[in-house]
Design a protein around this motif. Structure first.
Motif, PDB file in Angstrom:
ATOM      1  N   ASP A   1       0.858  -1.188   0.000  1.00 48.75           N
ATOM      2  CA  ASP A   1       0.000   0.000   0.000  1.00 48.75           C
ATOM      3  C   ASP A   1       0.894   1.237   0.000  1.00 48.75           C
ATOM      4  O   ASP A   1       1.571   1.529   0.988  1.00 48.75           O
ATOM      5  CB  ASP A   1      -0.906  -0.011   1.231  1.00 48.75           C
ATOM      6  N   TYR A   2       0.912   1.963  -1.112  1.00 49.64           N
ATOM      7  CA  TYR A   2       1.818   3.099  -1.248  1.00 49.64           C
ATOM      8  C   TYR A   2       1.560   4.185  -0.208  1.00 49.64           C
ATOM      9  O   TYR A   2       2.473   4.933   0.147  1.00 49.64           O
ATOM     10  CB  TYR A   2       1.698   3.693  -2.661  1.00 49.64           C
ATOM     11  N   SER A   3       0.344   4.289   0.250  1.00 52.75           N
ATOM     12  CA  SER A   3       0.018   5.319   1.238  1.00 52.75           C
ATOM     13  C   SER A   3       0.645   5.027   2.595  1.00 52.75           C
ATOM     14  O   SER A   3       0.695   5.906   3.459  1.00 52.75           O
ATOM     15  CB  SER A   3      -1.498   5.450   1.382  1.00 52.75           C
ATOM     16  N   LYS A   4       1.147   3.808   2.791  1.00 50.59           N
ATOM     17  CA  LYS A   4       1.755   3.431   4.069  1.00 50.59           C
ATOM     18  C   LYS A   4       3.272   3.342   4.012  1.00 50.59           C
ATOM     19  O   LYS A   4       3.915   3.039   5.016  1.00 50.59           O
ATOM     20  CB  LYS A   4       1.174   2.086   4.536  1.00 50.59           C
TER      21      LYS A   4
ATOM     22  N   TYR B   1      -3.069  -2.404  -4.424  1.00 49.27           N
ATOM     23  CA  TYR B   1      -3.682  -1.108  -4.083  1.00 49.27           C
ATOM     24  C   TYR B   1      -3.465  -0.133  -5.239  1.00 49.27           C
ATOM     25  O   TYR B   1      -2.639   0.786  -5.154  1.00 49.27           O
ATOM     26  CB  TYR B   1      -3.082  -0.546  -2.794  1.00 49.27           C
TER      27      TYR B   1
ATOM     28  N   THR C   1      -5.215   2.343  -6.642  1.00 53.85           N
ATOM     29  CA  THR C   1      -5.539   3.760  -6.446  1.00 53.85           C
ATOM     30  C   THR C   1      -4.460   4.466  -5.653  1.00 53.85           C
ATOM     31  O   THR C   1      -4.021   5.572  -5.991  1.00 53.85           O
ATOM     32  CB  THR C   1      -6.892   3.918  -5.745  1.00 53.85           C
ATOM     33  N   ALA C   2      -4.000   3.823  -4.571  1.00 52.67           N
ATOM     34  CA  ALA C   2      -2.954   4.417  -3.734  1.00 52.67           C
ATOM     35  C   ALA C   2      -1.664   4.580  -4.530  1.00 52.67           C
ATOM     36  O   ALA C   2      -0.978   5.604  -4.419  1.00 52.67           O
ATOM     37  CB  ALA C   2      -2.708   3.554  -2.504  1.00 52.67           C
ATOM     38  N   TYR C   3      -1.336   3.582  -5.351  1.00 55.88           N
ATOM     39  CA  TYR C   3      -0.092   3.661  -6.128  1.00 55.88           C
ATOM     40  C   TYR C   3      -0.145   4.801  -7.139  1.00 55.88           C
ATOM     41  O   TYR C   3       0.763   5.631  -7.210  1.00 55.88           O
ATOM     42  CB  TYR C   3       0.159   2.340  -6.843  1.00 55.88           C
TER      43      TYR C   3
ATOM     44  N   SER D   1      -2.124   7.439  -7.315  1.00 56.08           N
ATOM     45  CA  SER D   1      -2.296   8.772  -6.733  1.00 56.08           C
ATOM     46  C   SER D   1      -1.027   9.268  -6.049  1.00 56.08           C
ATOM     47  O   SER D   1      -0.734  10.468  -6.069  1.00 56.08           O
ATOM     48  CB  SER D   1      -3.457   8.763  -5.727  1.00 56.08           C
ATOM     49  N   LYS D   2      -0.255   8.361  -5.471  1.00 56.75           N
ATOM     50  CA  LYS D   2       0.963   8.773  -4.759  1.00 56.75           C
ATOM     51  C   LYS D   2       2.178   8.853  -5.692  1.00 56.75           C
ATOM     52  O   LYS D   2       2.955   9.802  -5.636  1.00 56.75           O
ATOM     53  CB  LYS D   2       1.269   7.788  -3.621  1.00 56.75           C
TER      54      LYS D   2
ATOM     55  N   ASP E   1       1.626  11.813  -8.696  1.00 56.11           N
ATOM     56  CA  ASP E   1       0.902  13.008  -8.252  1.00 56.11           C
ATOM     57  C   ASP E   1       1.497  14.244  -8.924  1.00 56.11           C
ATOM     58  O   ASP E   1       2.546  14.747  -8.522  1.00 56.11           O
ATOM     59  CB  ASP E   1       0.992  13.127  -6.726  1.00 56.11           C
TER      60      ASP E   1
END
Length: 440
Positions: A74-77, A237, A239-241, A243-244, A247
């Motif tokens: 999870d890129y957001s983490k 994941y 979406t997380a990838y 979007s991060k 960006d």
């Protein structure tokens, strides 16, 4: 008679050898880059040995890599002490290798970055020798940046890998290896997205060199690289990838900006300022493409129209995909380098924020850009020194950032006034052969 001829023939190999050595020494453009590489290698080793390392992003890189190697997808983490991970997946693979080889230790990483610096400089010197724009002594400018040495071996930024891979891609483009170059170019983008500043110029060159099918196949290969590298994250994941890692709307901190420091912070971070710079960027690209890069094709819109007509007239659209296409045209190396470097420089001028490591994005093209302007040599050297000075003022202030923007604009005006070179290699050979025939 036979004895005399044998005696006369005997010293020939020695004379040949001597003449070739003398010929080599009479060509400083060949010897000087080799000497420059050796001298810079010594300088880099001294910097690594005696100049203290500056802790900025390395620990954050290692924390992000540790999370990835620990199984997190999870890129957001994926985060470090400087914030969340904001680079595509290629970054993780490169620094995972570094963590494996160095154990996360700085000193061995600096040694490896020193080798990377020399490899990158060697490729840049090769590009300059092939394009033959600078006098031999001006190649020394490529080794005179205190800031760039710092970016490579004292900061260990990922910009160094993106820049090196781009130069490898550019060499492929110089040799008309568009599909291979696009794969390498996409690899550079997967480490840091700043390489996309070259994308408009690259697309234009591809439209000149290949038909639509060739362009689409090359772009498909580049897209495939991004998909393969990002697959572990896209499958888990997505979406997380996306979007991060991609960006494009990220707002940088005003304090760290080297340019536009004279702009008040509320304006600097505003959406209106971002849209203004984007409009300026697109406008400058369009104007340069129409009046400079596509001048010999009748302008940008004439080139696009010809490619559209060509696409409509193709009877078998999937017949050919490579450089063997009947519509393939060889573009002069100077035209390729000029279009790529100027396109990137326009992006630099219009960038809302330039951090110190971003200097590596265009430093190596700076001597080239200065020498294709109509400016006298003394002015070129002053402009080069001024840019370097602005990038070495820490922290930047309203005066240094205003001066940097002013110098950038002067260079941009010089690039506009430069005479557009003829783009096609084969056409030139055809014209010269015809003129010779007429002369005979």
């Amino acid at each position: 008679m036979a004895v005399r001829s044998a005696a006369a023939a005997k010293p020939k190999p020695m004379r040949k050898k001597d003449s070739s050595i003398q010929k080599l020494f009479r060509k400083p453009k060949i010897l000087f880059p080799v000497a420059l590489l050796f001298a810079d290698a010594v300088l880099v080793s001294l910097i690594v040995t005696y100049v203290p390392y500056t802790k900025i992003d390395w620990d954050a890189y290692m924390s992000q890599v540790s999370g990835f190697l620990g199984g997190e997808r999870d890129y957001s983490k994926l985060k470090g002490d400087t914030g969340p991970l904001v680079y595509p997946a290629g970054f993780l693979y490169v620094y995972s290798f570094f963590q494996y080889v160095t154990g996360g230790q700085v000193y061995p990483a600096q040694i490896l970055f020193g080798f990377l610096y020399i490899v990158n400089l060697g490729m840049v010197l090769f590009i300059y020798l092939k394009t033959d724009v600078l006098p031999w002594w001006a190649l020394s400018l490529l080794s005179l940046s205190k800031r760039v040495h710092s970016i490579f071996v004292l900061r260990l930024f990922n910009d160094c890998f993106a820049t090196t891979l781009f130069h490898a891609a550019l060499i492929s483009f110089l040799y008309q290896k568009w599909h291979l170059g696009l794969l390498i170019f996409s690899g550079a983008v997967s480490i840091k997205m700043n390489v996309l500043l070259y994308a408009p110029s690259l697309l234009l060159l591809m439209l000149k060199a290949m038909d639509i099918v060739g362009v689409i196949s090359a772009l498909a290969g580049a897209a495939l690289v991004q998909i393969v590298l990002g697959l572990p994250f896209l499958l888990s994941y997505p979406t997380a990838y996306i979007s991060k890692a991609f960006d494009l709307g990220r707002v940088f901190i005003h304090f760290w900006s080297v340019n536009f420091k004279f702009v008040p912070e509320p304006v600097f971070v505003s959406r209106g300022f971002a849209l203004f710079l984007l409009a300026a960027h697109l406008s400058l690209l369009t104007v340069f493409a129409h009046y400079r890069w596509c001048r010999h094709e009748g302008g940008l819109f004439s080139l696009l129209h010809s490619r559209f007509i060509q696409m409509k007239l193709r009877t078998f659209p999937l017949k050919q995909f490579s450089s063997h296409d009947s519509n393939f045209r060889f573009i002069r190396m100077e035209h390729i380098a000029t279009t790529m470097f100027v396109g990137n420089f326009i992006g630099i001028v219009c960038a809302r924020s330039l951090h110190y490591q971003f200097y590596s994005w265009y430093f190596y093209s700076l001597p080239y850009l200065l020498w294709i302007t109509p400016f006298p040599t003394w002015l070129r050297l002053i402009l080069f020194a001024t840019v370097e000075c602005c990038w070495n003022i820490y922290p930047s202030n309203i005066y240094s950032s205003a001066l940097l923007l002013g110098v950038h604009l002067i260079i941009l005006v010089g690039l506009w006034k430069a005479s557009p070179e003829y783009p096609y290699e084969h056409d030139m050979n055809y014209k010269s052969s015809n003129s010779k025939k007429k002369g005979n």
